[in-house]
Design a protein around this motif. Structure first.
Motif: not given
Lengths: 189, 414
Positions: B51-58, B397-414
């Motif tokens: 699980a993602i706990s403390n995400p850093g750089k990508i 996020y997708d920004y094809t149309n110049g606006t941000l539309t959320q596609k997914s999220k991988l959540s942090v599990t503390k």
């Protein structure tokens, strides 16, 4: 019957209060002194205002205490006269209250320190004094010797760099418990 | 009367020597957990996803996202379908903060060392070698010293209270503070990649790949490594840049290096020997940077190691590389990483979330969208897909149309 009883008790209460007030007298004490402790000495100033009733004095006091970390003690104070001899008397005193911080300086600088603050602590003192009556009424000079304790609490929240905020703070707590001898000279009216 | 005074003064004089001030000191101690180096190197491989706990750089490379788990290692995420990213494996690299990929090779820091990992099959990563002391500032401070044959793989946090005696002036000794604190000035990884397969890092990167060279910044130096042989980096040079260097961002034949008091521009026409071109000085603050042909975009933020009191976006005209000039200043909340794709500028503004600006006219950028409710750290914009690392997870996020539309999220599990 009930109304009569309540009225009677009210009258009795008012009479008692008025009688008591006749014996109560405003009194103000102002002190300057020195605090002697573990390898250091600092000044103190205090003013205590309250009422005197027979051999008792009760009041609320505040002061400035420069010992180690400058602070403002705010306290309740009680005095009891003993061995009265004319206008002069030996007395016992006791104070208890809260020590409010004034001093806020960093003693050392950490680049990452984001929060460093002093917090209130306990204040209490006890002593024996001698009052020298001066002139008319209840004006008097006073010497007081005793023990004084103040607590100064300091908290550092060090936030070290982390990649993804919020960065977890590392907290250091310093609880200073300062024991001093108190010598005060004052004026009472 | 006199006898009363004597009676009062005598105990005062006698007692003074008995009075002692006390200090009750409560602190947090981090106790290191060590592991033998041989064991650590053997474990730098594809392990079960965690699980993602403390995400850093990508870092994105082809269909994969490499997401740093601060001080732990790298999540390998299959992002063939950005609407449904899949956690595939986890590569254990203690002390890891930065990552970069070229070809079939992953470069990552392991505290002060740089490790080389074969990812010919990203799902079957294998440790190749390490290069010592690339990031010397990541030492262990105070009175913890690392055993040269072992590596710290974890820290146990413990609150402790002790009683100390005080003397005289009440000054306490900072050196006596029993902290075991990891000095982790970590910022940055730029853009780079092998021909054909794009490799892109966020603006917070601390090392970056451009063609056959890997450029790494530590607190003061820019180090250049020739990675023609990807598995065997060779140091090509090292030069002093300044103080408190934080990030490196490559654009075409230039390197933009962010430090806490300015931005440096280096020319890498000769990639083995970067040449200093110009410098823009600002007040003290952390400052990731991205750039295009004519402008550099710098975010300044305060807080923690950044000190300073400034939170803003600065846009610099870099037509004259020798003398960048400030043309726009825009107030922000607490900006961190940023990304740019054509005329769109994305800014991770800390607790203010992610901000999307129309930067068609860099002299007059216009806020188009602000998504709040998350504390953002870094972003990569590529192929109409925006990756955002936030304290609560990895967003896409997708920004094809110049606006941000959320596609997914991988959540942090503390």
């Amino acid at each position: 019957m009930k109304k009569v009883l309540i009225s009677a008790l009210s009258l009795l209460f008012i009479y008692t209060a008025v009688s008591a007030q006749q014996k109560l007298k405003f009194s103000s004490q102002t002190y300057a002194g020195v605090l002697l402790g573990d390898g250091r000495s600092d000044l103190q100033l205090q003013t205590i205002n309250g009422v005197k009733w027979k051999n008792w004095f009760g009041g609320i006091g505040a002061g400035i205490d420069w010992y180690s970390f400058r602070s403002v003690p705010v306290f309740a104070s009680v005095n009891r006269d003993i061995f009265k001899k004319g206008k002069n008397t030996l007395l016992l005193s006791a104070d208890v209250g809260i020590n409010l911080p004034w001093h806020q300086d960093n003693y050392y600088y950490i680049d990452f320190t984001t929060n460093n603050e002093f917090r209130p602590g306990l204040y209490w003192a006890s002593g024996v004094g001698y009052r020298f009556g001066v002139g008319k009424a209840d004006n008097a000079l006073l010497m007081n010797f005793g023990y004084s304790f103040k607590q100064s609490r300091q908290e550092f929240a060090n936030v070290y760099p982390c990649l993804n905020p919020p960065c977890l703070p590392f907290v250091e707590k310093y609880d200073y418990r300062l024991n001093r001898l108190s010598i005060k000279l004052g004026w009472i009216f | 009367m006199k006898k009363y005074l004597l009676f009062l003064l005598l105990p005062v004089m006698l007692m003074q020597g008995c009075l002692k001030d006390k200090l009750i000191y409560t602190y947090t101690m981090l106790k290191p957990v060590y592991k033998a180096k041989s064991e650590v190197y053997a474990n730098i491989k594809s392990n079960a996803p965690r699980a993602i706990s403390n995400p850093g750089k990508i870092f994105i490379y082809g269909q994969y996202i490499f997401l740093n788990e601060v001080d732990k290692g790298v999540h390998v995420i299959d992002n063939s379908n950005p609407s449904n990213p899949v956690m595939k494996t986890f590569i254990d690299i203690p002390g890891n903060l930065d990552i970069a990929v070229k070809g079939n090779t992953l470069y990552a820091d392991l505290y002060s060392d740089l490790v080389v990992v074969d990812i010919t099959n990203p799902l079957d990563a294998r440790f190749q070698k390490f290069i010592p002391h690339v990031f010397p500032e990541r030492y262990l401070s105070y009175f913890q010293t690392n055993d040269s044959n072992s590596v710290i793989v974890d820290w146990i946090r413990k609150d402790t209270t002790i009683e100390r005696k005080l003397s005289g002036n009440m000054m306490y000794d900072a050196q006596g503070s029993p902290y075991a604190m990891l000095s982790s000035y970590a910022m940055p990884s730029g853009a780079g990649g092998a021909s054909g397969v794009p490799g892109i890092a966020g603006s917070m990167a601390r090392f970056s790949i451009v063609n056959d060279y890997l450029y790494a910044v530590n607190q003061s130096f820019l180090k250049t490594y020739n990675i023609t042989n990807t598995r065997n980096p060779q140091e090509a040079g090292s030069q002093m840049v300044g103080w408190q260097i934080e990030t490196i961002y490559p654009f075409k034949d230039r390197l933009f290096i962010g430090s806490s008091n300015g931005m440096y521009i280096y020319d890498i026409t000769n990639p083995a020997t970067p040449v200093s071109m110009g410098r823009y000085t600002h007040i003290r603050a952390c400052d990731p940077v991205v750039a295009d042909d004519h402008f550099a975009y710098v975010t300044l933020r305060n807080g923690t190691a950044c000190a300073g009191f400034t939170n803003e976006l600065q846009i610099l005209n870099i037509d004259n590389l020798m003398a960048p000039s400030l043309v726009v200043t825009k107030p922000m909340t607490n900006p961190h990483g940023l990304a740019k794709d054509n005329n769109l500028l994305f800014i991770c503004d800390g607790k203010a979330g992610i901000k999307l600006y129309d930067a068609t006219n860099p002299l007059n950028i216009v806020l188009k969208q602000n998504i709040t409710g998350m504390e953002t750290y870094d972003a990569i914009a590529w192929n109409k897909n925006l990756l955002v690392v936030a304290s609560d997870g990895l967003y896409q996020y997708d920004y094809t149309n110049g606006t941000l539309t959320q596609k997914s999220k991988l959540s942090v599990t503390k």
